[in-house]
Structure formats: structure tokens, C-alpha cells
Design a protein around this motif. Structure first.
Motif, PDB file in Angstrom:
ATOM      1  N   SER A   1      76.841 -22.930  27.286  1.00  0.00           N
ATOM      2  CA  SER A   1      77.269 -23.486  28.576  1.00  0.00           C
ATOM      3  C   SER A   1      76.280 -23.083  29.660  1.00  0.00           C
ATOM      4  N   LEU A   2      76.153 -23.932  30.659  1.00  0.00           N
ATOM      5  CA  LEU A   2      75.398 -23.612  31.870  1.00  0.00           C
ATOM      6  C   LEU A   2      76.407 -23.298  32.964  1.00  0.00           C
ATOM      7  N   ILE A   3      76.247 -22.128  33.585  1.00  0.00           N
ATOM      8  CA  ILE A   3      77.236 -21.691  34.580  1.00  0.00           C
ATOM      9  C   ILE A   3      76.562 -21.309  35.895  1.00  0.00           C
ATOM     10  N   LYS A   4      77.387 -21.232  36.934  1.00  0.00           N
ATOM     11  CA  LYS A   4      76.921 -20.798  38.248  1.00  0.00           C
ATOM     12  C   LYS A   4      77.938 -19.832  38.828  1.00  0.00           C
ATOM     13  N   TRP A   5      77.459 -18.805  39.498  1.00  0.00           N
ATOM     14  CA  TRP A   5      78.318 -17.896  40.254  1.00  0.00           C
ATOM     15  C   TRP A   5      77.981 -18.062  41.726  1.00  0.00           C
ATOM     16  N   GLN A   6      79.019 -18.196  42.553  1.00  0.00           N
ATOM     17  CA  GLN A   6      78.793 -18.424  43.980  1.00  0.00           C
ATOM     18  C   GLN A   6      79.949 -17.850  44.790  1.00  0.00           C
ATOM     19  N   ILE A   7      79.778 -17.814  46.096  1.00  0.00           N
ATOM     20  CA  ILE A   7      80.851 -17.378  46.995  1.00  0.00           C
ATOM     21  C   ILE A   7      81.639 -18.605  47.437  1.00  0.00           C
ATOM     22  N   ALA A   8      82.940 -18.539  47.273  1.00  0.00           N
ATOM     23  CA  ALA A   8      83.816 -19.646  47.662  1.00  0.00           C
ATOM     24  C   ALA A   8      84.803 -19.178  48.722  1.00  0.00           C
ATOM     25  N   THR A   9      85.249 -20.106  49.536  1.00  0.00           N
ATOM     26  CA  THR A   9      86.247 -19.817  50.569  1.00  0.00           C
ATOM     27  C   THR A   9      87.629 -20.195  50.063  1.00  0.00           C
ATOM     28  N   THR A  10      88.580 -19.275  50.131  1.00  0.00           N
ATOM     29  CA  THR A  10      89.943 -19.566  49.699  1.00  0.00           C
ATOM     30  C   THR A  10      90.722 -20.210  50.843  1.00  0.00           C
ATOM     31  N   ASP A  11      91.931 -20.673  50.530  1.00  0.00           N
ATOM     32  CA  ASP A  11      92.752 -21.374  51.529  1.00  0.00           C
ATOM     33  C   ASP A  11      93.111 -20.492  52.722  1.00  0.00           C
ATOM     34  N   ASP A  12      93.199 -19.172  52.493  1.00  0.00           N
ATOM     35  CA  ASP A  12      93.568 -18.292  53.598  1.00  0.00           C
ATOM     36  C   ASP A  12      92.347 -17.767  54.370  1.00  0.00           C
ATOM     37  N   GLY A  13      91.164 -18.303  54.035  1.00  0.00           N
ATOM     38  CA  GLY A  13      89.966 -17.959  54.796  1.00  0.00           C
ATOM     39  C   GLY A  13      89.176 -16.775  54.283  1.00  0.00           C
ATOM     40  N   THR A  14      89.649 -16.155  53.194  1.00  0.00           N
ATOM     41  CA  THR A  14      88.879 -15.040  52.624  1.00  0.00           C
ATOM     42  C   THR A  14      87.802 -15.583  51.678  1.00  0.00           C
ATOM     43  N   LEU A  15      86.796 -14.771  51.461  1.00  0.00           N
ATOM     44  CA  LEU A  15      85.700 -15.152  50.581  1.00  0.00           C
ATOM     45  C   LEU A  15      85.832 -14.425  49.248  1.00  0.00           C
ATOM     46  N   LYS A  16      85.507 -15.109  48.169  1.00  0.00           N
ATOM     47  CA  LYS A  16      85.503 -14.451  46.867  1.00  0.00           C
ATOM     48  C   LYS A  16      84.393 -15.054  46.001  1.00  0.00           C
ATOM     49  N   ILE A  17      83.948 -14.276  45.014  1.00  0.00           N
ATOM     50  CA  ILE A  17      82.896 -14.724  44.112  1.00  0.00           C
ATOM     51  C   ILE A  17      83.550 -15.389  42.909  1.00  0.00           C
ATOM     52  N   VAL A  18      83.112 -16.608  42.606  1.00  0.00           N
ATOM     53  CA  VAL A  18      83.738 -17.377  41.529  1.00  0.00           C
ATOM     54  C   VAL A  18      82.683 -17.882  40.543  1.00  0.00           C
ATOM     55  N   ARG A  19      83.117 -18.075  39.300  1.00  0.00           N
ATOM     56  CA  ARG A  19      82.281 -18.660  38.247  1.00  0.00           C
ATOM     57  C   ARG A  19      82.584 -20.156  38.160  1.00  0.00           C
ATOM     58  N   VAL A  20      81.540 -20.967  38.150  1.00  0.00           N
ATOM     59  CA  VAL A  20      81.686 -22.426  38.071  1.00  0.00           C
ATOM     60  C   VAL A  20      80.974 -22.925  36.815  1.00  0.00           C
ATOM     61  N   LEU A  21      81.660 -23.702  36.005  1.00  0.00           N
ATOM     62  CA  LEU A  21      81.058 -24.301  34.812  1.00  0.00           C
ATOM     63  C   LEU A  21      80.300 -25.560  35.223  1.00  0.00           C
ATOM     64  N   LEU A  22      79.001 -25.587  34.969  1.00  0.00           N
ATOM     65  CA  LEU A  22      78.176 -26.738  35.348  1.00  0.00           C
ATOM     66  C   LEU A  22      78.012 -27.736  34.201  1.00  0.00           C
ATOM     67  N   GLU A  23      77.734 -27.229  32.997  1.00  0.00           N
ATOM     68  CA  GLU A  23      77.542 -28.086  31.814  1.00  0.00           C
ATOM     69  C   GLU A  23      78.107 -27.381  30.591  1.00  0.00           C
ATOM     70  N   GLY A  24      78.622 -28.183  29.622  1.00  0.00           N
ATOM     71  CA  GLY A  24      79.161 -27.621  28.403  1.00  0.00           C
ATOM     72  C   GLY A  24      80.646 -27.284  28.575  1.00  0.00           C
TER      73      GLY A  24
END
Length: 299
Positions: free
Chosen positions: A266-289
Motif C-alpha cells: 500500500s501507498l500511505i500518507k501521514w498528515q495533520i488533520a483538523t477535527t470537528d471540534d477544532g483540534t489537530l491530530k496526526i492521521v494515516r491516509v491510504l492513498l493506493e492499495g
């Protein structure tokens, strides 16, 4: 003078073989370009993302494979300055190493690691201010130019390398490139001017490098080959040329990599995402596979 074909052949032939099966788990990153936390340190922007991702993979039992240019030793004179800037990262890599879950390859920006004496002198220990003495870091660590993962059941092989073998200038004249980066491009990089000799910054060079690697793969029975160097993620469909690229850890606000788990890739990405309550968290995103490795087998 060797051609890119001969350079890749040599790297493949000299690569140690690591056997694996469908229960094995690997994560592949490259082109971290860890620096000294100065304005020229491209890794500094993503270091929290990278450290969080690495902690996840350590806890989940993954083996970490770094496909070159882990440390930025063109802009920086010594490993010591890099270690002190990113000590938490190196102590985590030490934990991987102690658990025999670490494979490090060298690229053009850390080609000095080709010299085992250099590695032993600079990476074996570090000075710990708390204890006031040298502590063990990477004991008996060896950098390689390539690595072959071989499936125990199917005998399928995956070739891992940095990819600079297809970049004549940055492979053969890396010392000259290093000199130019230190005296010219590092100061200009701080002002936002990119080094035109880097395939990551020069699209025409990037295409040439990719074309040479693809040609080599075709001539080697479409051997799955995973590289970095160009910083451009690549994930082919089964039936296409089996040319993968894990991207880099110096993308703006994200890092990309490749996971191998359950006999799938699989090809993956890790990035900072904004949650609904405005906090930031680091998340894993599946790009391919995920795509079954066996689907790329041609023989």
C-alpha cells in the motif's frame, strides 16, 4: 564509466536478502533529509508527523526500512549536529535496531555511510549529558546500497534501493554536488531558491531518472523495485511496470511511505488533520492499495 544499468545491477547483486512471509510487516520511508533544525532543515517541518508515525509502526511490530537520504549530510558537516536536533527520532530508531527491525540504505545525500568505518566512528555511540558519558546508539549497524525482500513461499523478490543509481551526476559526482550544496545552494535554499541539480526540484531530470529505472525493471522480468530519490510517489497497477516510489518525508505538511503487510502493498500518507471540534491530530491516509504482491509476479 558505469551506466545506470550496471550501477543498478551491482546494487541488486550485492543486496542482502531478507526473507518474509504474509505475517511480516514492513514500512518503507526515504528522503527524510534530517538536518540540524535550522531554517534549511526540510525535515523539521514534518518531524512530529514522522515521529508519531514511527511510534505507531514500532508498537505494531513493523520492520522499518529507510531507502536512503535519511540524514542530510550535504548541507550538514557532521552527524552529531543532526542527532542533537532530532535525538528522539534516533533513540526510536535505536529501539528498532535493538529489536532487529531496522534496515538502512544510503542515498546520494548520505553516501558517506557507504564507509563502514565512518558509520562505526560516528553512529555507534553518542554523548549523553545526563550520565556524562558515551552511550550505545547503533551497535554493529551496516548501511547497504540495496535490500532484497524474498517471500518464503512464492519466492517473489522485491528490490529496495534509493534510486540515485539512475542519476549519473548525483551518483558519480556526489562529492562535487555536496560541495555545491554546502557553499551555494544551502544559503539560497533558506531564501526559497531550489537546487536545479536535484531531480526532486527539476522535473526534466526526474523524468529521465524514472525512465532509466523503468527500463532496468523491464530488463529484469518486471522485478518489483521500490525507490525514493525523486520524492514523487509511484504505485503501479498489476500488469504495468512494477516501479514503486515511496515519495519522501519532506512534502509540505505530510510524509508518504509504503507499507507491506498480509502479503499486500500500500501507498500511505501521514498528515495533520483538523477535527470537528477544532483540534489537530496526526492521521494515516491510504492513498493506493492494498494490492496483493503476487499480482505483480510475472514468472
Amino acid at each position: 564509466m558505469f551506466s545506470s544499468k550496471k550501477r543498478l545491477n551491482k546494487a541488486y547483486k550485492e543486496s542482502p536478502i531478507v526473507e518474509f512471509d504474509d505475517s511480516s510487516k514492513f514500512v518503507l520511508f526515504s528522503d527524510c533529509h534530517r538536518g540540524d533544525n535550522s531554517f534549511a532543515d526540510d525535515f523539521a517541518n514534518n518531524r512530529n508527523i514522522y515521529f508519531h508515525a514511527l511510534k505507531h509502526y514500532y508498537a505494531e511490530g513493523f520492520t522499518y526500512c529507510e531507502l536512503g537520504d535519511g540524514d542530510e549530510l550535504w548541507e550538514n558537516l557532521t552527524f552529531k549536529s543532526i542527532f542533537e536536533a532530532h535525538k528522539n527520532v534516533f533513540l526510536l530508531l535505536k529501539a528498532f535496531h535493538q529489536n532487529k527491525r531496522l534496515h538502512l540504505l544510503y542515498g546520494n545525500h548520505d553516501m558517506v555511510y557507504k564507509d563502514q568505518k565512518y558509520v562505526e566512528k560516528h553512529l555507534s555511540t553518542y554523548f549523553e549529558p545526563i550520565t556524562g558519558k558515551d552511550e550505545e546508539l547503533f551497535k554493529n549497524l551496516t548501511y547497504h546500497e540495496g535490500l532484497v525482500l524474498k517471500h518464503k513461499k512464492t519466492q517473489q523478490r522485491l528490490f529496495l534501493t534509493h534510486g540515485h543509481q539512475a542519476d549519473w551526476w548525483n551518483y558519480t559526482f556526489w562529492k562535487w554536488s555536496r560541495f555545491m550544496v554546502r557553499v551555494l545552494w544551502k544559503p539560497l535554499n533558506v531564501m526559497g531558491i531550489a537546487d536545479p541539480t536535484s531531480p526532486a526540484k527539476n522535473y526534466k531530470e526526474l523524468i529521465k531518472v524514472e525512465r532509466r529505472i523503468k527500463k532496468w525493471i523491464i530488463n529484469n522480468s518486471n522485478l518489483i523495485t521500490i525507490v525514493g530519490h525523486t520524492h514523487r510517489p509511484r504505485f503501479p497497477e498489476p500488469g504495468d511496470i512494477a516501479f514503486f516510489n515511496d515519495g519522501s518525508c519532506v512534502h509540505p505538511r505530510s510524509i508518504t511511505g509504503i507499507e507491506i503487510e498480509n502479503g499486500e502493498i500500500s501507498l500511505i500518507k501521514w498528515q495533520i488533520a483538523t477535527t470537528d471540534d477544532g483540534t489537530l491530530k496526526i492521521v494515516r491516509v491510504l492513498l493506493e492499495g492494498p494490492q496483493k504482491l503476487i499480482d505483480y509476479k510475472t514468472d
